[in-house]
Design a protein around this motif. Structure first.
Motif, PDB file in Angstrom:
ATOM      1  N   MET A  66      -9.032   4.029  -1.959  1.00  0.00           N
ATOM      2  CA  MET A  66      -9.910   4.450  -0.870  1.00  0.00           C
ATOM      3  C   MET A  66     -11.256   4.961  -1.402  1.00  0.00           C
ATOM      4  O   MET A  66     -12.300   4.708  -0.799  1.00  0.00           O
ATOM      5  CB  MET A  66      -9.221   5.516  -0.018  1.00  0.00           C
ATOM      6  N   ARG A  67     -11.251   5.644  -2.530  1.00  0.00           N
ATOM      7  CA  ARG A  67     -12.492   6.148  -3.113  1.00  0.00           C
ATOM      8  C   ARG A  67     -13.410   5.000  -3.534  1.00  0.00           C
ATOM      9  O   ARG A  67     -14.605   5.015  -3.251  1.00  0.00           O
ATOM     10  CB  ARG A  67     -12.191   7.051  -4.305  1.00  0.00           C
ATOM     11  N   PHE A  77       0.840  -1.203   0.000  1.00  0.00           N
ATOM     12  CA  PHE A  77       0.000   0.000   0.000  1.00  0.00           C
ATOM     13  C   PHE A  77       0.872   1.249   0.000  1.00  0.00           C
ATOM     14  O   PHE A  77       0.608   2.208  -0.722  1.00  0.00           O
ATOM     15  CB  PHE A  77      -0.951   0.007   1.199  1.00  0.00           C
ATOM     16  N   SER A  78       1.933   1.229   0.775  1.00  0.00           N
ATOM     17  CA  SER A  78       2.857   2.368   0.835  1.00  0.00           C
ATOM     18  C   SER A  78       3.545   2.607  -0.501  1.00  0.00           C
ATOM     19  O   SER A  78       3.944   3.734  -0.800  1.00  0.00           O
ATOM     20  CB  SER A  78       3.933   2.135   1.907  1.00  0.00           C
ATOM     21  N   ASP A  89       0.224   8.424  -4.678  1.00  0.00           N
ATOM     22  CA  ASP A  89      -0.858   9.123  -3.984  1.00  0.00           C
ATOM     23  C   ASP A  89      -2.177   8.966  -4.731  1.00  0.00           C
ATOM     24  O   ASP A  89      -3.227   8.761  -4.125  1.00  0.00           O
ATOM     25  CB  ASP A  89      -0.539  10.613  -3.829  1.00  0.00           C
ATOM     26  N   GLU A  90      -2.125   9.018  -6.053  1.00  0.00           N
ATOM     27  CA  GLU A  90      -3.317   8.869  -6.874  1.00  0.00           C
ATOM     28  C   GLU A  90      -3.903   7.459  -6.767  1.00  0.00           C
ATOM     29  O   GLU A  90      -5.113   7.279  -6.684  1.00  0.00           O
ATOM     30  CB  GLU A  90      -3.022   9.197  -8.352  1.00  0.00           C
ATOM     31  N   GLU A  91      -3.036   6.445  -6.759  1.00  0.00           N
ATOM     32  CA  GLU A  91      -3.488   5.062  -6.616  1.00  0.00           C
ATOM     33  C   GLU A  91      -4.087   4.809  -5.234  1.00  0.00           C
ATOM     34  O   GLU A  91      -5.101   4.115  -5.114  1.00  0.00           O
ATOM     35  CB  GLU A  91      -2.329   4.090  -6.873  1.00  0.00           C
TER      36      GLU A  91
END
Length: 107
Positions: free
Chosen positions: A31-32, A19-20, A24-26
């Motif tokens: 999350m969206r 995840f890290s 940022d977009e991914e």
């Protein structure tokens, strides 16, 4: 348990390195998608606890209220098949029914 009784899902999470490694977009897209499905299925967030700095075991603990077991099963299928959540998050969930604490220890 009666059909109209909401179901509480308690979850414990810790993000994995995968995840890290997302941009940022991914991360936001992940999350969206999750949030849109949670909202569609009628989940109500009761609380989320940030455990970072307090626990080595979990980063977040959350409490959700769900309208039915069917909704939870649909979310779990979405988490497994679409989000592939186990690739990005270590997690544990516990299901239960809400119960009042108001009279605990009172005569």
């Amino acid at each position: 348990m009666e059909e109209h009784t909401p179901i509480i899902r308690l979850y414990f999470t810790k993000m994995k390195e995968a995840f890290s490694n997302l941009s940022d977009e991914e991360e936001m897209a992940f999350m969206r998608k999750d949030r849109e499905n949670l909202d569609k299925l009628g989940m109500k967030a009761v609380t989320m606890i940030n455990c970072i700095g307090f626990s080595d075991d979990w980063e977040y603990i959350g409490v959700e209220e769900w309208p039915s077991m069917t909704a939870i099963e649909e979310q779990e299928k979405f988490e497994n098949d679409i989000l592939e959540v186990s690739k990005y998050v270590e997690f544990k969930t516990i299901l239960g029914a809400p119960e009042s604490f108001a009279e605990y220890g009172r005569s």
